[in-house]
Structures are given as structure tokens and as C-alpha cells.
Write a protein that holds these residues in place. Structure first.
Motif, short mmCIF file in Angstrom:
data_model
loop_
_atom_site.label_atom_id
_atom_site.label_comp_id
_atom_site.label_asym_id
_atom_site.label_seq_id
_atom_site.Cartn_x
_atom_site.Cartn_y
_atom_site.Cartn_z
N TYR A 158 42.01 36.56 34.85
CA TYR A 158 40.58 36.24 34.79
C TYR A 158 39.70 37.48 34.73
O TYR A 158 38.51 37.42 35.02
CB TYR A 158 40.21 35.34 35.97
CG TYR A 158 40.82 33.96 35.83
CD1 TYR A 158 40.26 33.02 34.96
CD2 TYR A 158 41.99 33.61 36.50
CE1 TYR A 158 40.83 31.77 34.80
CE2 TYR A 158 42.57 32.36 36.34
CZ TYR A 158 41.98 31.45 35.49
OH TYR A 158 42.55 30.21 35.32
N GLY A 159 40.30 38.60 34.34
CA GLY A 159 39.52 39.81 34.07
C GLY A 159 38.91 40.46 35.28
O GLY A 159 37.86 41.11 35.18
N VAL A 160 39.53 40.31 36.42
CA VAL A 160 39.00 40.89 37.66
C VAL A 160 39.43 42.35 37.78
O VAL A 160 40.63 42.65 37.76
CB VAL A 160 39.48 40.10 38.90
CG1 VAL A 160 39.03 40.79 40.18
CG2 VAL A 160 38.97 38.67 38.83
N SER A 161 38.46 43.24 37.89
CA SER A 161 38.78 44.67 37.99
C SER A 161 38.11 45.33 39.20
O SER A 161 38.41 46.47 39.53
CB SER A 161 38.36 45.40 36.71
OG SER A 161 36.98 45.23 36.46
N GLY A 162 37.20 44.64 39.85
CA GLY A 162 36.53 45.17 41.03
C GLY A 162 36.37 44.08 42.07
O GLY A 162 36.51 42.89 41.76
N PHE A 163 36.09 44.49 43.29
CA PHE A 163 36.01 43.53 44.39
C PHE A 163 34.70 43.67 45.17
O PHE A 163 34.25 44.79 45.36
CB PHE A 163 37.19 43.73 45.34
CG PHE A 163 38.51 43.72 44.64
CD1 PHE A 163 38.99 42.58 44.03
CD2 PHE A 163 39.28 44.87 44.60
CE1 PHE A 163 40.21 42.59 43.37
CE2 PHE A 163 40.50 44.88 43.96
CZ PHE A 163 40.97 43.74 43.34
N PRO A 164 34.12 42.57 45.62
CA PRO A 164 34.54 41.21 45.27
C PRO A 164 34.02 40.82 43.89
O PRO A 164 32.94 41.24 43.49
CB PRO A 164 33.89 40.36 46.35
CG PRO A 164 32.63 41.11 46.70
CD PRO A 164 32.98 42.57 46.58
N THR A 165 34.79 40.02 43.17
CA THR A 165 34.34 39.41 41.92
C THR A 165 34.21 37.92 42.16
O THR A 165 35.14 37.30 42.71
CB THR A 165 35.35 39.67 40.78
OG1 THR A 165 35.32 41.07 40.44
CG2 THR A 165 34.99 38.86 39.55
N LEU A 166 33.08 37.35 41.77
CA LEU A 166 32.85 35.93 41.97
C LEU A 166 32.77 35.23 40.62
O LEU A 166 32.06 35.69 39.72
CB LEU A 166 31.56 35.70 42.75
CG LEU A 166 31.67 36.16 44.21
CD1 LEU A 166 30.52 37.05 44.59
CD2 LEU A 166 31.74 34.96 45.14
N LYS A 167 33.52 34.16 40.50
CA LYS A 167 33.52 33.38 39.26
C LYS A 167 33.33 31.90 39.60
O LYS A 167 33.84 31.42 40.61
CB LYS A 167 34.82 33.57 38.48
CG LYS A 167 34.92 34.95 37.82
CD LYS A 167 36.16 35.08 36.96
CE LYS A 167 36.21 36.41 36.23
NZ LYS A 167 35.26 36.48 35.12
N PHE A 168 32.59 31.24 38.72
CA PHE A 168 32.33 29.81 38.90
C PHE A 168 33.09 29.03 37.85
O PHE A 168 33.05 29.36 36.66
CB PHE A 168 30.82 29.55 38.78
CG PHE A 168 30.42 28.12 39.08
CD1 PHE A 168 30.64 27.57 40.33
CD2 PHE A 168 29.82 27.34 38.10
CE1 PHE A 168 30.27 26.26 40.61
CE2 PHE A 168 29.43 26.04 38.37
CZ PHE A 168 29.66 25.50 39.64
#
Length: 282
Positions: A135-145
Motif C-alpha cells: 500500500y505504498g507505506v514509506s513513513g510512519f505513521p501513514t493513515l489510509k482510508f
């Protein structure tokens, strides 16, 4: 556990290499050589560390969380459920921003726990790297709906305050919650029915029946949760015709008295919906 104010006792803190706050150090019995604590700042993790270092067996009662914990096994079942709107936080246990967000995120989850179609969840992206990469997460926190109509997911770019999250979910999911999880004064109201109720209230006794028929026709068009609200409108209109013009006002006062008592969240929702809808008749 003792605390040291490093502003007041700079010499002590300098001696033990303290350069940032808070710094946690463990001093074994009889020793002045500390061991720096670098684990998570949760009660459970701290208790485990103290138990291991001190040879103790203290247990911390876990506080129930409203946040759904995602894993590789349940991610698809929860997040990709076409009947649910799902907000997901991709986090890492060592991430400072994630730790700062955690209390607010817990409040968000608690605010919507009564909404069966809304899920507030998180995933340890450090542990489940494959899902994070997918889901293309590269940094934290990443929020997706992940709304019902888009299970590819969309980035959440809003604010990180409780009110920001609540406003976002209300807008996207059609809910009407406040930061405490209570229904707002708009919950249950249907604009098209409110317009007809306005005519209903102003109409004479003979005209009321004709307007009531139009309300029935409008209710038949409603789908989903609004169909349930429509039934409350119909019941209120019938009661107004049978019990008179003061029915709505008296019923609102009765419901308000009930809401001020100690009742279950489900009952509070039920009474609030009725009260909100009856306001159109008062």
C-alpha cells in the motif's frame, strides 16, 4: 519509581549522559551503573522490562482497546470488507510520532465503536512489511482510508486532532458522531422529510392526512439507515395526529429526562435519534 528534574539537577543528569527527555534508566540493586531503557513506552512493555531486570512477576491489567489490531491473517477480512469503511494507521513500534498519535487514535476508535459499518484499525508495518509495501507505506505513521467503494485505499491527509478525524469519518461515512462518541443533533434527520414535516405542522387537520401520505411516499424511497429514520418520522407524524400538537414537545422533554439518566450507549443513540427527529415536529 523516582523522578529527577534535570532542569534543577543538571549535574546529576549530565553525569548519567541524559541529553533528551524523558530518559529512562534502570539502576540494579547496589549499582550506580545504569542500563538505559529503550523499549516501547507502554505500561505492558515497562512492566515486562522491570520484571525481567528485577526478577519480579508484576502483571498489568490490560485496558480494552477500541482499535482493531490488523495482522497478515485478518487484514483482508477487515479492511477489504465491502460493507465497511475502514481507517487504517500503518505504524512502527519505535516511531515517536506514532506514540504521540496513539491516545488520540484510541479516542477516535472509541467514538465510532457503536457504528457497525465503521472500523478504526492499525497495523504494525514494521512487522508486516509486505502489507506496508503493497500500500505504498514509506513513513510512519501513514493513515489510509478504505471506504466501501474504494478498497484500493486513499491517503488520509487531514489533521491529527480528534475533531479532525471525527469530521473526516462523519463526512465520508455519513455518520453523525462527536468526539465523545455521542450522536450529534443532526443524527437521524432527513432533509427531504424535514421539508414535508414543516408543511405537516403548518397544515390544518384535514390537510395533515394529505401531507402524511406524501411523507409515506418519501419514506418508501429511502434506503439503508435513512429508511430506518423514515419509520421514526412516520411514527411521530401518526402520534401527532392522534395525540395533538403538544405531543412532540412533551415527548422531547421525556426523552431528554431519560438521556440524563445512566443508560446504555445503545439506548442513548435510540433516544437521541427520536429526539432529533421529533424536533422537526415541535
Amino acid at each position: 519509581m523516582p523522578l529527577v528534574d534535570c532542569d534543577e539537577h543538571k549535574g546529576v543528569c549530565s553525569k548519567y549522559g541524559v541529553s533528551g527527555y524523558p530518559t529512562l534508566q534502570w539502576f540494579p540493586k547496589g549499582s550506580l551503573e545504569p542500563k538505559k531503557y529503550e523499549g516501547p513506552r507502554t505500561a505492558e512493555a515497562l512492566a515486562e522490562f522491570v520484571n525481567n531486570e528485577g526478577g519480579l512477576n508484576v502483571k498489568i491489567a490490560a485496558v480494552p482497546s477500541s482499535v482493531a489490531v490488523l495482522t497478515a491473517d485478518n487484514f483482508n477480512d477487515i479492511v477489504l470488507d465491502e460493507n465497511k469503511d475502514v481507517l487504517v494507521e500503518f505504524y512502527a513500534p519505535w516511531c515517536g510520532h506514532c506514540k504521540n498519535l496513539a491516545p488520540t487514535y484510541e479516542k477516535v476508535a472509541a467514538a465510532f465503536k457503536s457504528e457497525k459499518d465503521v472500523v478504526v484499525a492499525n497495523l504494525d508495518a514494521d512487522k508486516y512489511k509486505d502489507l506496508a509495501e503493497k500500500y505504498g507505506v514509506s513513513g510512519f505513521p501513514t493513515l489510509k482510508f478504505f471506504p466501501k467503494g474504494n478498497k484500493a485505499g486513499e491517503d488520509y491527509d487531514g489533521g491529527r486532532d480528534l475533531d479532525d478525524f471525527v469530521a473526516f469519518i462523519n463526512e465520508k461515512s455519513g455518520t453523525s458522531r462527536d468526539g465523545k462518541g455521542q450522536l450529534t443533533s443532526k443524527a437521524g434527520t432527513v432533509e427531504s422529510l424535514d421539508a414535508l414535516v414543516k408543511e405537516f405542522v403548518a397544515a390544518g387537520a384535514d390537510e395533515k392526512k394529505a401531507v402524511f401520505s406524501r411523507i409515506e411516499e418519501e419514506v418508501e424511497k429511502l434506503k439503508g439507515s435513512t429508511a430506518r429514520y423514515g419509520k421514526i418520522y412516520l411514527k411521530a407524524a401518526k402520534s401527532c395526529m392522534v395525540k395533538g400538537a403538544d405531543y412532540a414537545k412533551n415527548e422531547i422533554e421525556r426523552l431528554q429526562r431519560l438521556l440524563e439518566k445512566s443508560i446504555s450507549p445503545a439506548k442513548a443513540d435510540e433516544f437521541t435519534l427520536k429526539k432529533n427527529i421529533l424536533s422537526a415536529f415541535a
